[in-house]
Design an enzyme around this catalytic site. Structure first.
Site, PDB file in Angstrom:
ATOM      1  N   TRP A 357       0.826  -1.213   0.000  1.00 15.13           N
ATOM      2  CA  TRP A 357       0.000   0.000   0.000  1.00 15.13           C
ATOM      3  C   TRP A 357       0.859   1.261   0.000  1.00 15.13           C
ATOM      4  O   TRP A 357       0.357   2.359  -0.228  1.00 15.13           O
ATOM      5  CB  TRP A 357      -0.953   0.009   1.200  1.00 15.13           C
ATOM      6  CG  TRP A 357      -0.306   0.203   2.544  1.00 15.13           C
ATOM      7  CD1 TRP A 357       0.485  -0.684   3.204  1.00 15.13           C
ATOM      8  CD2 TRP A 357      -0.409   1.350   3.400  1.00 15.13           C
ATOM      9  NE1 TRP A 357       0.890  -0.170   4.422  1.00 15.13           N
ATOM     10  CE2 TRP A 357       0.350   1.073   4.575  1.00 15.13           C
ATOM     11  CE3 TRP A 357      -1.070   2.572   3.303  1.00 15.13           C
ATOM     12  CZ2 TRP A 357       0.474   1.976   5.625  1.00 15.13           C
ATOM     13  CZ3 TRP A 357      -0.949   3.471   4.361  1.00 15.13           C
ATOM     14  CH2 TRP A 357      -0.196   3.173   5.493  1.00 15.13           C
ATOM     15  N   ASP A 358       2.149   1.105   0.214  1.00 17.14           N
ATOM     16  CA  ASP A 358       3.081   2.230   0.166  1.00 17.14           C
ATOM     17  C   ASP A 358       2.937   3.018  -1.135  1.00 17.14           C
ATOM     18  O   ASP A 358       3.048   4.249  -1.161  1.00 17.14           O
ATOM     19  CB  ASP A 358       4.528   1.739   0.247  1.00 17.14           C
ATOM     20  CG  ASP A 358       4.812   0.846   1.441  1.00 17.14           C
ATOM     21  OD1 ASP A 358       3.856   0.280   1.995  1.00 17.14           O
ATOM     22  OD2 ASP A 358       5.981   0.694   1.800  1.00 17.14           O
ATOM     23  N   GLU A 488       1.944  -1.501  13.260  1.00 21.19           N
ATOM     24  CA  GLU A 488       2.071  -2.956  13.290  1.00 21.19           C
ATOM     25  C   GLU A 488       2.621  -3.470  14.607  1.00 21.19           C
ATOM     26  O   GLU A 488       2.831  -4.680  14.761  1.00 21.19           O
ATOM     27  CB  GLU A 488       2.939  -3.416  12.114  1.00 21.19           C
ATOM     28  CG  GLU A 488       2.281  -3.159  10.775  1.00 21.19           C
ATOM     29  CD  GLU A 488       3.189  -3.428   9.581  1.00 21.19           C
ATOM     30  OE1 GLU A 488       2.667  -3.586   8.470  1.00 21.19           O
ATOM     31  OE2 GLU A 488       4.425  -3.457   9.765  1.00 21.19           O
ATOM     32  N   LYS A 601       4.729   2.070  16.079  1.00 21.10           N
ATOM     33  CA  LYS A 601       5.755   1.904  15.048  1.00 21.10           C
ATOM     34  C   LYS A 601       5.754   3.072  14.059  1.00 21.10           C
ATOM     35  O   LYS A 601       6.810   3.543  13.643  1.00 21.10           O
ATOM     36  CB  LYS A 601       5.514   0.593  14.297  1.00 21.10           C
ATOM     37  CG  LYS A 601       6.551   0.279  13.226  1.00 21.10           C
ATOM     38  CD  LYS A 601       6.192  -1.013  12.510  1.00 21.10           C
ATOM     39  CE  LYS A 601       7.213  -1.356  11.433  1.00 21.10           C
ATOM     40  NZ  LYS A 601       6.806  -2.536  10.633  1.00 21.10           N
ATOM     41  N   GLN A 602       4.577   3.520  13.666  1.00 18.89           N
ATOM     42  CA  GLN A 602       4.464   4.567  12.653  1.00 18.89           C
ATOM     43  C   GLN A 602       3.124   5.273  12.810  1.00 18.89           C
ATOM     44  O   GLN A 602       2.277   4.847  13.593  1.00 18.89           O
ATOM     45  CB  GLN A 602       4.582   3.983  11.253  1.00 18.89           C
ATOM     46  CG  GLN A 602       3.399   3.123  10.824  1.00 18.89           C
ATOM     47  CD  GLN A 602       3.623   2.424   9.512  1.00 18.89           C
ATOM     48  OE1 GLN A 602       4.350   1.450   9.438  1.00 18.89           O
ATOM     49  NE2 GLN A 602       2.997   2.915   8.451  1.00 18.89           N
TER      50      GLN A 602
END
Length: 774
Positions: A357-358, A488, A601-602
């Site tokens: 999906w990046d 994640e 994580k992000q």
């Protein structure tokens, strides 16, 4: 974090050879041209630690998933871009001694990536047995003019001796992927041949049946006239080479120019691969190395004119952004809708080189603004062509009626990720596909795309979301259970705010798209309704009911959206209180400990605020940013850019700049201790976003470009080109003003802090913004 790369605005420079850093450098100095690429392995033998990597776009292998258990719907394989034939290999033997930087003394080592001209240069002096000193200079590139080819110039100079030297230019197909699950080799030999100055190896992948013909042709010259040499063709398993024996005098320079081609059965009938490979080699051989390099530099000059960002006053920041843009342009050109962008591009094997999906979330904005619309359109069509597979993927998990679940990882549209919490639960990727369609149409104005391709994808995605939610009697709301959000470091959670948000948006946008196509193209609408077996009297009201009654977790105490149900049950420790010896968590902590921690994580909630910022006032964005950023460890390459953009929007200059520097130099400085696995190509597009959407504050609203810029204190100015609706606009941000230069014939209206500026074709407008800034 490592700091061995020298700062230079146009070059990536490594001085001195440290074998412990070699795999990192192999990633950093990688080359590519959209069709093929390679890590910066040495041409000569190297027995030290290395990840040998040559890759051909679109060629993959379904490696058997290695797990000890199985679940219904679980992917049977993990697709991988294959390590292909090594065409750079050029063995060097002086007497009985093999040139090997792992066994000799290396002096004056220097490696330079010339980003402006698009080639890699390496030089060193090797001290051999008996004190012999051999000077080596090599230059190589993957041609973006002839994108199935590459070339090497490799020069040898004995500095204090004369000797017979054996030079062996080769094509070596006896390779395997480092990440092969069962140490399997994925290629079978079909054909090989070697002639005096030619080597050809044709191989076929097991299972998938891709064929790739790799060939090389070479010449030898001396700076002292035409050299005399003996030549002997060699063949072996998946191997074709020529052994050249030449006597070289002290101070004499012998140069091997090696030309290579990679031709795939994706582009040629199998029966003509060998003959077409030879024709290609003859063509580039006749050009010669110098002409090919001149063409390369000219082609790169055009690319830089389109996509360069110029930063004045901060060389490290300038080097970082150019490195990212360089790698993006090496990885994807948009000329082939069958290809997409792997997270590592042509620089390593991690993540299999597959599509994530990046692409839709991070790469689309870069290509929209720096390339013709067809480039991004091809990225979207790639997903359209995989729609039937997305419907199959959903059906495997029990969804019906044309519901589409796009894969987390894919080569051909089929899910091939090998972790259950990603395969089954990280379903927010579906939303990124729909968002990219909306983003493309918003930017280009190409609403015809909906009727041609986009509507079918949007309906399939909306059908999935409508079946994935369920009604909670307790909450009297629709809920989304058992998901993994962008963070994640959380698996199997209920009501991830971002997932619920983008799911609702997808259903609303699908209704909007249906209504538009019905008005604008009624005949096409009826055709699509029939093709999709769409019942507008049932499905549209159902979607509207879901979006009107979706549950979104919030905290009244903190005034923030909760990442998911129960997030505040976690111990609320901040990243600043972590022991640095524990970083990065994914390399130091058990997975169980990570999952129970509060650490992110992000960007997760903040990813949603970035996508849908117009829904929320600045105070809301600020509260969420100030709550979640201190809990974020940024151990995903995709994290710093979103935080940089939001910090810039909030006027937080320090954090905006710090996050920009981190994302732009993530690989150059090896922030996350993982550059040796390959570069973070897709996050590099986020670096561009950090400058253009962050510091320049560029947005598209009501069919026009809007800017809310500020200049980081470390910079004197920055500038960039934007391609928007047939206009090319150069934007230069100074301390209190913007210079808008329209480099096309069409007039364009641009807004700076909400104030309209008409910029005539070929003209320049000076927009003083300091007085508007708040």
């Amino acid at each position: 974090m490592k700091n061995y790369i020298k700062v230079d605005e146009w070059k990536i420079i490594e001085e001195g050879f440290d074998p412990h850093l070699n795999k990192i450098s192999e990633s950093i100095f990688s080359l590519g041209n959209g069709r093929m690429g390679q890590r910066a392995n040495f041409e000569e033998t190297y027995t030290g630690e290395s990840l040998q990597g040559n890759y051909v776009a679109g060629v993959y292998y379904p490696d058997k998933t290695r797990v000890g258990w199985w679940k219904n719907g679980y992917p049977e394989y993990f697709a991988k871009v294959l390590n292909a034939a090594n065409w750079i290999e050029t063995g060097i033997r002086i007497g009985e001694e093999i040139l090997d930087l792992n066994s000799c003394t290396v002096r004056e080592f220097r490696r330079v990536l010339h980003m402006k001209e698009g080639y890699l240069e390496r030089s060193f002096v090797a001290e051999l047995s008996g004190g012999k000193q051999l000077k080596v200079l090599s230059k190589r590139f993957c041609s973006i003019v002839d994108d199935e080819t590459g070339a090497i110039s490799y020069s040898l100079t004995p500095m204090n001796f004369s000797a017979g030297i054996k030079i062996t230019p080769a094509v070596n197909g006896d390779v395997k992927n480092q990440d092969s699950n069962y140490d399997e080799k994925f290629w079978d030999e079909v054909h090989k041949e070697a002639d005096d100055h030619l080597g050809i190896v044709l191989m076929r992948t097991k299972k998938t049946g891709f064929e790739v013909c790799t060939g090389m042709k070479f010449s030898i010259s001396s700076d002292r006239g035409e050299p005399e040499y003996q030549i002997r063709p060699l063949t072996g398993e998946k191997y074709a080479a020529s052994e050249v024996t030449v006597h070289v005098s002290e101070g004499e320079t012998i140069t091997v120019c090696k030309y290579a081609a990679n031709l795939s059965s994706e582009n040629y009938p199998s029966e003509v691969l060998v003959s077409e490979c030879k024709k290609t080699l003859d063509r580039i051989y006749s050009k010669g190395f110098d002409k090919m390099l001149q063409e390369q530099a000219a082609a790169w000059e055009l690319k830089w004119q389109e996509s360069d960002i110029v930063i004045e006053g901060d060389a490290a920041a300038q080097q970082g952004i150019r490195f990212n843009i360089f790698q993006l342009n090496q990885t994807y050109t948009g000329e082939d809708a069958r290809l997409n962008i792997g997270p590592k591009g042509f620089t390593g094997e991690k993540y299999g080189g597959s599509t994530y999906w990046d692409t839709e979330a991070y790469c689309v904005p870069f290509y929209l603004a720096t390339a013709p619309p067809e480039v991004t359109r091809n990225l979207l069509i790639y997903r359209y062509k995989h729609l039937e597979k997305a419907i199959e993927n959903a059906a495997k998990l029990g969804f019906k009626n044309g519901a589409a679940l796009y894969p987390m990882v894919t080569m051909n549209g089929e899910e091939c990720h090998n972790e259950w919490e990603i395969t089954f639960e990280e379903i927010h990727r579906n939303g990124a596909i729909a968002y990219a369609i909306w983003n493309y149409i918003r930017y280009t104005g190409d609403k015809d795309y909906l009727a041609a391709y986009g509507l079918e994808v949007l309906v399939g995605i909306a059908r999935f979301w409508s079946q994935r939610v369920n009604w909670s009697e307790e909450k009297h709301k629709y809920v989304m259970l058992g998901v993994t959000g962008p963070n994640e470091y959380e698996n199997n959670v209920n009501n991830n705010w971002y997932t619920n948000t983008i799911a609702s948006w997808c259903m609303d946008y699908a209704v909007e798209a249906l209504e538009y196509v019905k008005r604008a193209s009624p005949e096409r609408y009826e055709e699509l309704i029939s093709k999709m077996a769409f019942d507008e009297s049932e499905e549209i009201p159902a979607w509207r009911h879901i979006t009107a009654n979706m549950y979104f977790p919030e905290s009244a105490e903190y005034g923030v959206f909760l990442q998911q149900d129960g997030f505040l049950d976690k111990e609320q420790v901040l990243v600043k209180d972590l022991d640095q010896a524990d970083r990065p968590l994914n390399q130091k902590w058990s997975w169980d400990r990570i999952l129970r921690s509060v650490f992110i994580k992000q960007a997760d909630v903040l990813q949603g605020l970035y996508f849908f910022e117009d829904r929320y006032d600045e105070a809301t964005i600020r509260r969420n940013f100030d709550f979640y950023e201190p809990r974020t460890v940024h151990e995903s390459s995709l994290s710093p850019c979103v935080h940089s953009i939001l910090a810039a929007k909030l006027g937080d200059e320090k954090r905006a700049y710090d996050f920009y520097l981190r994302t732009s130099r993530l690989d150059l400085d090896d922030y996350n201790n993982d550059t040796e696995d390959g570069l973070h190509i897709t996050s590099m597009a986020g670096t561009w976003m950090s400058v253009v959407e962050g510091f320049a504050g560029m947005r598209v609203k009501n069919d026009a470009l809007h800017f809310r810029p500020f200049l980081p204190g470390q910079w004197t100015s920055f500038s960039f080109n934007i391609l928007f609706r047939e206009s090319i606009l150069n934007v230069k941000i100074n301390r209190d003003s913007v210079v808008l230069s329209n480099q096309s014939k069409k007039n364009v209206t641009v807004y700076v802090f909400g104030n309209a500026f008409e910029v005539a074709g070929g003209k320049e407008v000076f927009a003083e913004y300091g007085k508007y800034q708040v």
